[in-house]
Design a protein around this motif. Structure first.
Motif, PDB file in Angstrom:
ATOM      1  N   LYS A 157      -8.609   4.237  79.987  1.00 56.65           N
ATOM      2  CA  LYS A 157      -9.642   3.437  79.322  1.00 56.65           C
ATOM      3  C   LYS A 157      -9.749   3.784  77.841  1.00 56.65           C
ATOM      4  O   LYS A 157      -9.970   2.912  77.004  1.00 56.65           O
ATOM      5  CB  LYS A 157     -11.003   3.671  79.998  1.00 56.65           C
ATOM      6  N   ALA A 158      -9.600   5.054  77.528  1.00 57.60           N
ATOM      7  CA  ALA A 158      -9.762   5.509  76.150  1.00 57.60           C
ATOM      8  C   ALA A 158      -8.502   5.316  75.301  1.00 57.60           C
ATOM      9  O   ALA A 158      -8.537   5.503  74.086  1.00 57.60           O
ATOM     10  CB  ALA A 158     -10.150   6.988  76.148  1.00 57.60           C
ATOM     11  N   ALA A 159      -7.403   4.922  75.928  1.00 57.50           N
ATOM     12  CA  ALA A 159      -6.118   4.860  75.225  1.00 57.50           C
ATOM     13  C   ALA A 159      -6.066   3.723  74.216  1.00 57.50           C
ATOM     14  O   ALA A 159      -6.616   2.630  74.432  1.00 57.50           O
ATOM     15  CB  ALA A 159      -4.985   4.705  76.229  1.00 57.50           C
ATOM     16  N   ASP A 160      -5.382   3.969  73.125  1.00 62.42           N
ATOM     17  CA  ASP A 160      -5.085   2.936  72.135  1.00 62.42           C
ATOM     18  C   ASP A 160      -4.118   1.941  72.771  1.00 62.42           C
ATOM     19  O   ASP A 160      -3.059   2.336  73.278  1.00 62.42           O
ATOM     20  CB  ASP A 160      -4.444   3.585  70.911  1.00 62.42           C
ATOM     21  N   PRO A 161      -4.429   0.637  72.787  1.00 62.76           N
ATOM     22  CA  PRO A 161      -3.516  -0.346  73.369  1.00 62.76           C
ATOM     23  C   PRO A 161      -2.100  -0.276  72.806  1.00 62.76           C
ATOM     24  O   PRO A 161      -1.137  -0.598  73.512  1.00 62.76           O
ATOM     25  CB  PRO A 161      -4.187  -1.683  73.039  1.00 62.76           C
ATOM     26  N   ALA A 162      -1.963   0.178  71.559  1.00 64.45           N
ATOM     27  CA  ALA A 162      -0.632   0.290  70.960  1.00 64.45           C
ATOM     28  C   ALA A 162       0.235   1.293  71.712  1.00 64.45           C
ATOM     29  O   ALA A 162       1.469   1.180  71.735  1.00 64.45           O
ATOM     30  CB  ALA A 162      -0.754   0.689  69.488  1.00 64.45           C
ATOM     31  N   LYS A 163      -0.410   2.314  72.328  1.00 66.67           N
ATOM     32  CA  LYS A 163       0.322   3.315  73.098  1.00 66.67           C
ATOM     33  C   LYS A 163       0.783   2.762  74.442  1.00 66.67           C
ATOM     34  O   LYS A 163       1.732   3.280  75.049  1.00 66.67           O
ATOM     35  CB  LYS A 163      -0.571   4.540  73.314  1.00 66.67           C
ATOM     36  N   VAL A 164       0.124   1.712  74.908  1.00 65.63           N
ATOM     37  CA  VAL A 164       0.356   1.172  76.243  1.00 65.63           C
ATOM     38  C   VAL A 164       1.244  -0.070  76.224  1.00 65.63           C
ATOM     39  O   VAL A 164       2.016  -0.314  77.159  1.00 65.63           O
ATOM     40  CB  VAL A 164      -1.003   0.842  76.913  1.00 65.63           C
ATOM     41  N   LYS A 165       1.147  -0.861  75.197  1.00 61.30           N
ATOM     42  CA  LYS A 165       1.783  -2.183  75.165  1.00 61.30           C
ATOM     43  C   LYS A 165       3.279  -2.116  75.476  1.00 61.30           C
ATOM     44  O   LYS A 165       4.021  -1.330  74.891  1.00 61.30           O
ATOM     45  CB  LYS A 165       1.582  -2.837  73.805  1.00 61.30           C
ATOM     46  N   GLY A 166       3.677  -2.928  76.453  1.00 59.32           N
ATOM     47  CA  GLY A 166       5.070  -3.043  76.830  1.00 59.32           C
ATOM     48  C   GLY A 166       5.579  -1.939  77.720  1.00 59.32           C
ATOM     49  O   GLY A 166       6.734  -1.974  78.169  1.00 59.32           O
ATOM     50  N   LYS A 167       4.760  -0.947  78.032  1.00 63.06           N
ATOM     51  CA  LYS A 167       5.200   0.206  78.825  1.00 63.06           C
ATOM     52  C   LYS A 167       4.730   0.094  80.284  1.00 63.06           C
ATOM     53  O   LYS A 167       3.840  -0.696  80.616  1.00 63.06           O
ATOM     54  CB  LYS A 167       4.693   1.504  78.204  1.00 63.06           C
ATOM     55  N   ILE A 168       5.333   0.928  81.125  1.00 61.40           N
ATOM     56  CA  ILE A 168       4.885   1.067  82.507  1.00 61.40           C
ATOM     57  C   ILE A 168       3.919   2.243  82.563  1.00 61.40           C
ATOM     58  O   ILE A 168       4.296   3.385  82.262  1.00 61.40           O
ATOM     59  CB  ILE A 168       6.071   1.314  83.458  1.00 61.40           C
ATOM     60  N   VAL A 169       2.670   1.983  82.908  1.00 55.39           N
ATOM     61  CA  VAL A 169       1.642   3.024  82.993  1.00 55.39           C
ATOM     62  C   VAL A 169       1.782   3.752  84.324  1.00 55.39           C
ATOM     63  O   VAL A 169       1.966   3.130  85.382  1.00 55.39           O
ATOM     64  CB  VAL A 169       0.239   2.402  82.860  1.00 55.39           C
TER      65      VAL A 169
END
Length: 491
Positions: A157-169
């Motif tokens: 929830k606290a993560a910057d979307p830029a760190k997540v975009k396009g990746k497999i969480v």
């Protein structure tokens, strides 16, 4: 002898007033006591005999054996959905229920065709995983992307979307076994809430360590996500077996970019109308007053759904069958519900509650069995204060077969019947020993051999006894619209 003055008229009036108030108080106390819900002694004795007979009855085991052998997996809206309903209808009739019928339940159809996954780099190897219910498919040919790990939902929830975009969480919460199974609250919240949260931040896919406690078995645990239908902003989502989650975490520990490939051929395929299957033993004195019991008929597709939840339907059906065999009918109607599509969102429970909300006061007491087939060890209840003595009577009958009564905890009614409880139905919670339940929950290992016939019979004895006692109770348990709105959620 000293002279004593005669009481004046004012003192006499006060005396008679006090006496009148005392008499009124005694009358009111007696009236209040008379209004308390109570179970007659004859019913208690009959319930004790019923309990003991049920401890040696194999009706429930034969039910689970037949359903898991003759039908097998029962994915909601899947190939065996209608077959399972037809099987239960025939079985309810064979058990001698007075009425057997269906109530329609509609929901989105989700299908599983193929699933695979692998680490591509830095150390190529295949992974054992299971697509989650309501997962979206990967593109044709699969999805290949870098993995980003988070410790928990709050971190995501606290993560910057830029760190997540396009990746497999990936989230790797490791459940521990507990008698009450309380770690599942965290595990299931990651499974349900994680994929939509990751999707909202632009992730291309989602993985979690299976919400299960089998640390050494290489089996993935499926289960539903939070995607409601095909219109959701969905992404592919899957669960890794615990050993494969360990392996992924070891690879991530090298602090090199880790690339995964997911290939999930799954997804929504329109809408489907199934049904709750209902069987009744009609009450002789109050046929319109209902004692609700049941389990859910659907299961996930890797196994045969023995503990989740053929056992629950079987326990309820066997209990009602044994009550039906007693010399006299119960005073109230006992209703057994085999709920549709609990696994993907309590669709059967919600449909049942919506249909019967207007008559909530007639649904006297209820609970569903949906925590396997281990022995029941704890009972709790949500009832009106005046019914606590009757619950204590039920508890006394169940105590000799290993059930303790916790009068501080609420009763939630189980998974599907929680929806009726939310509308005001008085409810019990009858908690099985779940120490090993999540070892096989939602896996290919959910099969008949995991059920101990004697432990299953103990469940039937508990359900038969409390159901009969509730049916014979003089007075009610407090069901009324919104009567238990202040109850906390079940564990």
């Amino acid at each position: 002898m000293p002279h004593r003055s005669s009481p004046d008229s004012e003192s006499i009036v006060k005396l008679f007033s006090a006496l009148s108030l005392t008499a009124a108080s005694v009358f009111a106390l007696g009236a209040a006591h008379a209004a308390d819900t109570h179970i007659p002694d004859a019913a208690v004795r009959a319930a004790e005999q019923l309990r003991d007979r049920a401890m040696n009855d194999d009706t429930a085991y034969r039910f689970v054996e037949g359903l898991t052998t003759e039908v097998g997996p029962r994915l909601a809206a899947g190939d065996n959905d209608a077959k399972a309903r037809a099987w239960v209808i025939a079985k309810f009739k064979a058990l001698g229920f007075d009425k057997v019928y269906e109530e329609p339940v509609s929901y989105p159809k989700w299908v599983r065709r193929h699933e695979a996954g692998a680490i591509v780099a830095p150390f190529a190897q295949n992974l054992v995983l299971a697509a989650l219910g309501h997962s979206f498919p990967t593109p044709a040919g699969g999805l290949t992307a870098e993995v980003v790990r988070f410790e928990n939902l709050d971190a995501l929830k606290a993560a910057d979307p830029a760190k997540v975009k396009g990746k497999i969480v990936y989230i790797g919460f490791k459940m521990q076994p507990h008698k009450d199974g309380h770690d599942y609250g965290t595990g299931s919240s990651i499974r349900v809430g994680g994929p939509p949260l990751a999707a909202s931040k632009g992730a291309s896919g989602f993985l979690l360590r299976s919400a299960g406690t089998d640390a050494k078995d290489r089996m993935a645990h499926t289960g539903v996500t939070g995607f409601a239908d095909a219109k959701a902003n969905g992404i592919p989502a899957a669960a890794l077996s615990n050993p494969d989650a360990d392996q992924l975490e070891r690879v991530l520990a090298y602090a090199k970019p880790v690339t995964l490939k997911l290939d999930l051929d799954v997804g929504f395929d329109g809408d489907y109308t199934g049904a709750n299957v209902i069987g009744e033993v009609t009450g002789k004195k109050h046929p319109d007053q209902i004692i609700d019991i049941g389990g859910h008929l659907d299961s996930w597709d890797p196994g045969t759904g023995a503990i989740d939840d053929a056992a629950g339907v079987a326990i309820a059906a066997a209990a009602a069958h044994l009550v039906k065999q007693m010399p006299q009918r119960p005073d109230r109607t006992i209703r057994v519900i085999a709920f549709a599509n609990e696994e993907a969102g309590l669709y059967g429970g919600k449909a049942y509650a919506d249909k019967h909300a207007a008559e909530i006061g007639k649904h006297v007491l209820g609970t569903e069995s949906d925590f396997g087939a281990g022995p029941i060890w704890r009972m709790s209840a949500s009832v009106k204060p005046e019914a606590r003595a009757a619950i204590a009577q039920i508890a006394a009958v169940l105590k000799p077969i290993g059930v303790d009564y916790d009068d501080k905890k609420p009763g939630g009614g189980g998974s599907d019947l929680s929806q009726m409880h939310a509308k005001g139905m008085a409810a019990l919670t009858l908690l099985q020993d779940g120490t090993h339940y999540f070892d096989i929950h939602h896996t290919a290992n959910d099969t008949l051999d995991k059920i101990d016939p004697k432990e299953l019979a103990q469940n039937v004895a508990v359900y038969a006894a409390w159901t009969y006692l509730a049916a014979q109770a003089e007075g009610d348990f407090g069901s009324a619209p919104a009567a238990f709105a202040k109850d906390k959620d079940e564990e």
